[in-house]
Design an enzyme around this catalytic site. Structure first.
Site, PDB file in Angstrom:
ATOM      1  CG  ASP A 263      -1.911   1.230   1.341  1.00  0.00           C
ATOM      2  OD1 ASP A 263      -2.595   1.428   0.340  1.00  0.00           O
ATOM      3  OD2 ASP A 263      -1.429   1.937   2.348  1.00  0.00           O
ATOM      4  CD  GLU A 300      -2.372   3.149  -3.276  1.00  0.00           C
ATOM      5  OE1 GLU A 300      -3.355   3.829  -3.458  1.00  0.00           O
ATOM      6  OE2 GLU A 300      -2.122   2.443  -2.059  1.00  0.00           O
TER       7      GLU A 300
END
Length: 614
Positions: A263, A300
């Site tokens: 993330d 990400e």
């Protein structure tokens, strides 16, 4: 590459459990076993502030806490199970007990992934790992080859997106804990479906976060949008890095996870000689050699930086792939007309062509939204290094009302959007429910127990969406109703239109998986042409014969167009038309065979797929 130190409660059958915790500033550390005799064992201090002890009578399921300096009782930072939530005792887990049946499973390469992102709590009515197993045949029937689980690390309460996790090693108790997760992964592999796990190494949630009681897990050198940054390059950072390296290896080794989605890596701050992500890749590569199977690392990021996926010898970190937001933003702005916030950098038709041919739209260009130059050139990077979507948890859930594209676009345009994702050269990802046009929103929800924190979250959401006051109030994130409204209805079994949309997705996925031209789609093996005023996109895949000609009308009007005289000569046979009645369309009179240069009418919001005739 650093030498790693095992941490947490390590159970060995016939020997007991070795407890190891990093607490460099503590003067004394004890483990309190919450068994019949409430036994307390003093840990021995070792180098670099690690404390360890063997408890022969601590078996699987034993609850325990660490006592720091005879003052504070705290759960284990590396707890692998929090059966009673974030504030209570940790529990010993035995990884030798589970009966894995996937010994012949070796994973899937990136080029074969059709990813399906889902949230465990809202994907089924029960909201558990095991309840997902019942839906796997439907996902397999759709053509999905990988599910991507939003974060499952233990968070407060039983309702959360997962990004407020505070025990990175512990699978959420309300989802079914470590046993439930293993059952799900094992069942996925039996269905030849890979499992991607979303992990958060850029911040920790606020409630139940006791890391500061143990040591300098955080640094004041940097700030993230979610609070203090994790300490990856300051004093004592070797041991914080060890904590997260061990976490990644645990998911891959002990839970048989196939890939990790990291993330928001742009918020992993590390100015050291070897970036955290590069060293993580090295440790995972070593595990691959030990386990004799590949593991995939995806990330990400919003920086449009090829350094993440470039090999180390080219100055990169060596990750396998990254999320490619530009593609989503271009599609969303062109088709919805929205231009607020970060969308102000998008909405130009030529950006769609650039995203297909060169990947990053902002590849060293000035961003009006960020007020700075952004991005690097990814033209030469293979398409398999980039994951694309038209919807995901962020792009849906961070809207005030959590509207999906179902609410923003026509039924016909939803099919065209499906084609843009599944017929692109990139790795496609769907968001749960998208394949049939789920109408329930996906909202932001939490279940904190700290009243002040609940009010802070509510206030923050109201302030974030003050600009949208005309649309009403943001739903209360703490409300159970907000959570329940976000659950999938799976209404396609009783809704003809939804079933037709799902069948269309299924057909596109089948084409993606079987058409020779899409076996290894990549930018050098495509021709892209865009009629900007008409919003007609010509996308030709010609890597292997027979070539595929994908033709999109992204406007809401009929458009006259002609097949291009491409480097692929010959006639073209129509293999799929989204306007056909079979897919819920109004029908369209298009010849079964077309020649280069032939002119015809494209229905509004449609996609045609033609295959070169032999």
């Amino acid at each position: 590459m650093s030498i790693l130190r095992r941490i947490g409660a390590d159970y060995t059958p016939g020997r007991g459990t070795t407890f190891t915790v990093w607490a460099p500033e503590a003067e004394k550390v004890e483990v309190l076993l919450q068994n019949a005799d409430k036994k307390k064992i003093t840990l021995q201090r070792e180098a670099f502030g690690y404390w360890t002890a063997l408890a022969e009578d601590a078996g699987p399921g034993t609850r325990y806490m660490y006592t720091l300096n005879e003052e504070k009782d705290r759960p284990d930072p590396a707890s692998q199970f929090q059966p009673d939530g974030v504030h209570k005792a940790s529990a010993v887990v035995d990884h030798t007990r589970f009966n894995w049946t996937d010994k012949n499973w070796k994973g899937l390469p990136l080029k074969q992934l059709i990813i399906y992102e889902l949230h465990v709590g809202t994907f089924t009515e029960e909201g558990t790992f095991e309840s997902i197993i019942q839906q796997l045949p439907e996902l397999k029937d759709l053509g999905i080859t990988a599910i991507e689980l939003m974060p499952v690390a233990q968070f407060p309460g039983n309702r959360n997106w997962g990004y407020d996790g505070v025990y990175p090693f512990a699978a959420q108790n309300s989802y079914g804990g470590p046993e439930g997760l293993k059952k799900l992964v094992n069942a996925c592999h039996e269905q030849e479906i890979a499992v991607v796990l979303d992990v958060v190494y850029n911040h920790m949630g606020p409630e139940g976060n006791y890391l500061n009681d143990y040591g300098p897990y955080f640094t004041q050198k940097y700030n993230t949008p979610w609070g203090s940054a994790l300490n990856f390059d300051d004093a004592h950072s070797d041991h914080v890095r060890n904590f997260f390296f061990q976490n990644a290896l645990m998911w891959l080794r002990d839970f048989h996870i196939d890939a990790l989605r990291l993330d928001a890596v742009h918020a992993i701050y590390d100015t050291g000689a070897k970036h955290f992500l590069q060293e993580l890749r090295e440790h995972v590569t070593q595990l691959e050699q030990q386990e004799n199977r590949p593991f995939i690392l995806t990330a990400e990021t919003d920086l449009s930086d090829v350094r993440l996926v470039n090999p180390v010898d080219k100055g990169g970190y060596g990750l396998d792939a990254q999320w490619f937001d530009d593609y989503h933003h271009v599609i969303h702005t062109l088709l919805t007309g929205e231009r607020e916030g970060y969308y102000e950098d998008y909405g130009k038709p030529e950006q769609l062509k650039k995203a297909l041919e060169h990947t990053f739209v902002y590849n060293g260009l000035y961003s009006e939204h960020r007020k700075k130059t952004l991005g690097t050139d990814a033209t030469d990077n293979p398409a398999r290094q980039f994951i694309v979507c038209s919807q995901n948890h962020d792009q849906v859930g961070n809207r005030m009302l959590g509207e999906r594209l179902t609410e923003l676009l026509s039924f016909e345009m939803l099919k065209a959007v499906a084609g843009l994702v599944l017929l692109s050269p990139y790795v496609p990802m769907l968001f749960m429910g998208e394949e049939y046009g789920e109408e329930n929103p996906f909202l932001y929800f939490v279940s904190h127990t700290d009243k002040d924190l609940v009010e802070a979250v509510r206030k923050g959401r109201k302030e974030e969406f003050a600009y949208f006051a005309s649309k009403g109030e943001a739903p209360d994130p703490q409300s159970e109703e907000t959570f329940n409204r976000s659950k999938l209805q799976r209404s396609y079994t009783s809704n003809e239109k939804q079933n037709q949309l799902r069948e269309f997705y299924k057909q596109l996925i089948q084409l993606r998986r079987t058409a020779p031209a899409l076996a290894k789609p990549d930018k050098p093996y495509m021709e892209v042409n865009l009629e900007e005023e008409q919003l007609v996109l010509h996308l030709i895949h010609k890597g292997k014969e027979p070539a595929l000609y994908c033709l999109f009308n992204l406007s809401n009007q009929t458009q006259e167009t002609a097949l291009l005289n491409t480097t692929v000569s010959g006639d073209w046979k129509l293999v799929l038309n989204s306007a056909d009645a079979a897919w819920g369309g109004a029908g369209a009179d298009i010849a079964e065979s077309l020649k280069a240069g032939s002119t015809f009418t494209l229905p509004p919001a449609s996609v045609l797929i033609l295959q070169k005739q032999k």
